[in-house]
Design a protein around this motif. Structure first.
Motif: not given
Length: 172
Positions: A91, A129, A127, A132, A149-154, A84
């Protein structure tokens, strides 16, 4: 009384060397247990070594040393591309300190080392993660001024050729 040398207690952060692999793997296993994650491959040192120390490697590990010179923590990083934003960033896949090493400035020193690495690579953002539930890490990163930043890791295991990925995942 002799004055203390302020450099004497300054945290040491340095790049990992091949001889650090056994201790690094110990720390990885501690980290995996801390996060209650599944065990990792048995030959982790053999798998990590070529990724870290080959010519043109795109994986970097910084180590934090305790005052006694022992390796007490690590940060593992790789260069990634943010679609984006159409730019590369660093990372930070992992940052871990052994429990007895926490609260002594080593985490902040590792983060400073990671920021220095990003600058050295010409990157202007890091960046990462964190789970939570890891409130200590969240407080630490917030104190640094990092933005969450709210995200869910898959993750999706990719089965051998001939087996549809979605069908294999649905059976687990």
């Amino acid at each position: 009384m002799e004055a203390e040398d302020p450099q004497e207690h300054r945290p040491v952060v340095r790049a990992a060397r091949p001889e650090d692999l056994p201790r690094l793997v110990e720390l990885v296993h501690e980290h995996v247990a801390y996060e209650k994650s599944a065990p990792r491959p048995p030959d982790l040192a053999g798998r990590l070594g070529p990724q870290l120390f080959a010519d043109g490697a795109r994986l970097w590990v910084l180590l934090a040393e305790a005052p006694d010179g022992s390796v007490a923590g690590y940060a593992a990083c790789s260069a990634e591309f943010a679609f984006w934003d159409a730019r590369h960033y660093l990372h930070m896949d992992c940052l871990y300190l052994a429990e007895e090493a926490r609260g002594h400035g080593l985490g902040a020193a590792l983060m400073e080392g990671v920021a220095d690495l990003a600058r050295e690579l010409g990157l202007d953002q890091v960046q990462w993660q964190t789970p939570d539930w890891n409130e200590g890490a969240i407080r630490f990163y917030d104190r640094l001024g990092a933005a969450g930043a709210p995200k869910r890791r898959y993750s999706l295991s990719v089965p051998p050729p001939g087996t549809p990925a979605v069908a294999a995942a649905a059976t687990h």
